[in-house]
Structures are given as C-alpha cells and as structure tokens.
Design a protein around this motif. Structure first.
Motif, PDB file in Angstrom:
ATOM      1  N   SER A   1      19.182   4.772  61.438  1.00 18.96           N
ATOM      2  CA  SER A   1      19.408   6.156  61.845  1.00 18.96           C
ATOM      3  C   SER A   1      19.771   6.989  60.631  1.00 18.96           C
ATOM      4  N   ALA A   2      18.933   7.978  60.351  1.00 15.26           N
ATOM      5  CA  ALA A   2      19.208   8.914  59.261  1.00 15.26           C
ATOM      6  C   ALA A   2      19.926  10.154  59.768  1.00 15.26           C
ATOM      7  N   GLY A   3      20.430  10.091  61.004  1.00 17.80           N
ATOM      8  CA  GLY A   3      21.134  11.222  61.582  1.00 17.80           C
ATOM      9  C   GLY A   3      20.169  12.242  62.163  1.00 17.80           C
ATOM     10  N   THR A   4      20.696  13.426  62.442  1.00 23.40           N
ATOM     11  CA  THR A   4      19.879  14.512  63.010  1.00 23.40           C
ATOM     12  C   THR A   4      20.158  15.838  62.299  1.00 23.40           C
ATOM     13  N   PHE A   5      20.636  15.733  61.043  1.00 25.19           N
ATOM     14  CA  PHE A   5      20.964  16.923  60.253  1.00 25.19           C
ATOM     15  C   PHE A   5      19.835  17.164  59.241  1.00 25.19           C
ATOM     16  N   VAL A   6      20.116  17.841  58.158  1.00 21.89           N
ATOM     17  CA  VAL A   6      19.077  18.201  57.189  1.00 21.89           C
ATOM     18  C   VAL A   6      18.502  16.961  56.500  1.00 21.89           C
ATOM     19  N   CYS A   7      19.295  15.903  56.358  1.00 25.65           N
ATOM     20  CA  CYS A   7      18.783  14.672  55.755  1.00 25.65           C
ATOM     21  C   CYS A   7      17.597  14.147  56.550  1.00 25.65           C
TER      22      CYS A   7
ATOM     23  N   ALA B   1      28.152   1.659  52.372  1.00 21.88           N
ATOM     24  CA  ALA B   1      27.028   0.981  51.737  1.00 21.88           C
ATOM     25  C   ALA B   1      25.890   1.957  51.488  1.00 21.88           C
ATOM     26  N   LEU B   2      25.063   1.617  50.519  1.00 23.54           N
ATOM     27  CA  LEU B   2      23.838   2.348  50.273  1.00 23.54           C
ATOM     28  C   LEU B   2      22.914   2.131  51.465  1.00 23.54           C
ATOM     29  N   GLY B   3      22.476   3.209  52.113  1.00 24.86           N
ATOM     30  CA  GLY B   3      21.668   3.096  53.315  1.00 24.86           C
ATOM     31  C   GLY B   3      20.194   3.306  53.028  1.00 24.86           C
ATOM     32  N   LEU B   4      19.408   2.226  53.103  1.00 19.44           N
ATOM     33  CA  LEU B   4      17.966   2.307  52.937  1.00 19.44           C
ATOM     34  C   LEU B   4      17.386   2.672  54.301  1.00 19.44           C
ATOM     35  N   GLU B   5      17.021   3.927  54.469  1.00 15.41           N
ATOM     36  CA  GLU B   5      16.666   4.423  55.798  1.00 15.41           C
ATOM     37  C   GLU B   5      15.273   3.962  56.228  1.00 15.41           C
ATOM     38  N   LYS B   6      15.199   3.432  57.439  1.00 14.80           N
ATOM     39  CA  LYS B   6      13.951   2.907  57.967  1.00 14.80           C
ATOM     40  C   LYS B   6      13.125   3.944  58.710  1.00 14.80           C
ATOM     41  N   VAL B   7      13.776   4.823  59.484  1.00 17.61           N
ATOM     42  CA  VAL B   7      13.009   5.672  60.394  1.00 17.61           C
ATOM     43  C   VAL B   7      13.503   7.118  60.395  1.00 17.61           C
ATOM     44  N   ALA B   8      12.558   8.039  60.342  1.00 22.97           N
ATOM     45  CA  ALA B   8      12.837   9.475  60.476  1.00 22.97           C
ATOM     46  C   ALA B   8      12.365   9.920  61.851  1.00 22.97           C
ATOM     47  N   ILE B   9      13.174  10.661  62.571  1.00 18.80           N
ATOM     48  CA  ILE B   9      12.801  11.085  63.917  1.00 18.80           C
ATOM     49  C   ILE B   9      12.525  12.584  63.961  1.00 18.80           C
ATOM     50  N   ASN B  10      11.646  12.965  64.863  1.00 13.57           N
ATOM     51  CA  ASN B  10      11.246  14.366  64.997  1.00 13.57           C
ATOM     52  C   ASN B  10      12.230  15.101  65.906  1.00 13.57           C
ATOM     53  N   HIS B  11      13.469  15.169  65.437  1.00 13.16           N
ATOM     54  CA  HIS B  11      14.522  15.750  66.274  1.00 13.16           C
ATOM     55  C   HIS B  11      15.641  16.285  65.405  1.00 13.16           C
TER      56      HIS B  11
END
Length: 210
Positions: free
Chosen positions: A141-147, A75-85
């Motif tokens: 969760s937008a992951g913890t990579f470059v995205c 699915a298309l993921g509308l990301e809610k939160v970016a984490i400082n990690h």
C-alpha cells in the motif's frame, strides 16, 4: 539515464527526506559512472503529475524511481502496487483535499511496479553487499495521498514505453541531519542499479498476512 524524484516538504515540516535521499543517491550513481539526476516534485495534487511528465519528457530515462516519505514506517518500503484512487487525509500544499476520486478517470484499477522488487529486497537484506544498514520490505500500500498519485501516474505513463523500469519507494521520516539519509541513499542507488539490468526475480517470500 536514471531519474530519481523526491517531494518538497509538506504537512508543516521544514524538510523532506525523500528529496535528500534522491539527491544523494543520484550523486552516488554519478560517481560510479552512471548518468543520473534527481528532481523535486510539488506535494500538490493539481501539479505533481504534470511536473513528473515534464521530467520524463526531458530526460527520457531508462529507470525512474519516485520517492516519498512514510512517517509511520521504520523500513524502506519497496512499493508493489499503485491504485487509481485518491482519498486525502490532510490537504496538500495548495490546500486541496480530494476524497474518493480517481487518479486518472477511466484508468485501470491498479498498476504493479516495474522495478525488480524481489531482487532488490534480497540485495538489501544481504548486509555484506555494502548498501548500508537499512531495513527493507515490500509494501502493498502506497497510501492514497500524493505519493500514490505520482506512483500511479508514473506507471500509467511508462507501462507503454519499452525498456523503462519504474516504480516508487517510501523512506522513513528522517530529519535533515540524520545519518540514515546516507544509508538510504546507498540503498536506493542499489535498487536503481539493479533496475538497469534486471535478471530473473528470485523466489522469495515477501508477502504479508494482513
């Protein structure tokens, strides 16, 4: 002005659907008389935020949507939160693999998206809206990579700029010839258009249990 970004290919792939979707969405918006541009970001921790900041300075956009690919999603993921990690499972295109480092030292633990995510989700779920047969969801969760790095850097830069709506969207993996790219471009263009003039967010359940 709407700025859309996608990433260069990485991980051995020869294309990246995020960039194809960004480019097609920008063309759709331009066709509707809305100024829009699409740009490529490097999949490199050391340079991606700086390239993004250069684009923001050049275009001074009202809406910014950065796009990435999430190969395991449908699915298309509308990301809610970016984490400082940062915690890279694989190396980036320059061979860098940061583990347990902040995106910005001393920055807030997280930022929420500035896009009207609930309005976008409601619109995309309405098949009569003509945005293509695209499944969409709000992702926490937008992951913890470059995205995630780009998402966090984008929000860190724009949260102090009045009148700018910004956020991040993940697209599923698609190869370069996949007709789904056009459907996802229509969906992303719809999200960007909503962000130009957002109204009150609907009371819409979109959370997860795990």
């Amino acid at each position: 002005m709407i700025l859309l970004t996608g990433f260069e290919p990485f991980g051995g792939a020869d294309s990246n659907p995020s960039l194809a979707v960004a480019r097609q969405a920008a063309l759709l918006l331009e066709g509707r008389g809305i100024r829009a541009t699409a740009a490529e970001l490097p999949c490199v921790f050391a340079t991606a935020p700086a390239v993004l900041e250069g684009l923001l300075a050049t275009w001074q956009p009202r809406v910014v949507i950065s796009l990435g690919v999430a190969a395991g999603r449908s699915a298309l993921g509308l990301e809610k939160v970016a984490i400082n990690h940062l915690d890279a499972r694989i190396a980036d295109n320059a061979g860098d693999q940061p583990i347990d480092l902040p995106v910005i030292a001393g920055g807030p633990a997280a930022y929420f998206s500035g896009l009207p995510l609930k309005s976008a989700l409601q619109s995309l779920r309405d098949r009569s809206a003509g945005h293509g047969n695209v499944a969409a969801e709000i992702s926490f969760s937008a992951g913890t990579f470059v995205c995630n790095q780009v998402f966090y850097a984008l929000m860190h830069h724009t949260h102090r700029v009045p009148g700018v709506s910004a956020g991040f969207v993940h697209v599923p993996w698609m190869d370069a010839a996949d007709p789904g790219i056009a459907d996802h471009a229509r969906a992303v263009a719809a999200v960007a258009e909503l962000a130009l003039d957002p109204g009150p967010e609907p009371l819409l359940a979109a959370g997860t249990e795990h």
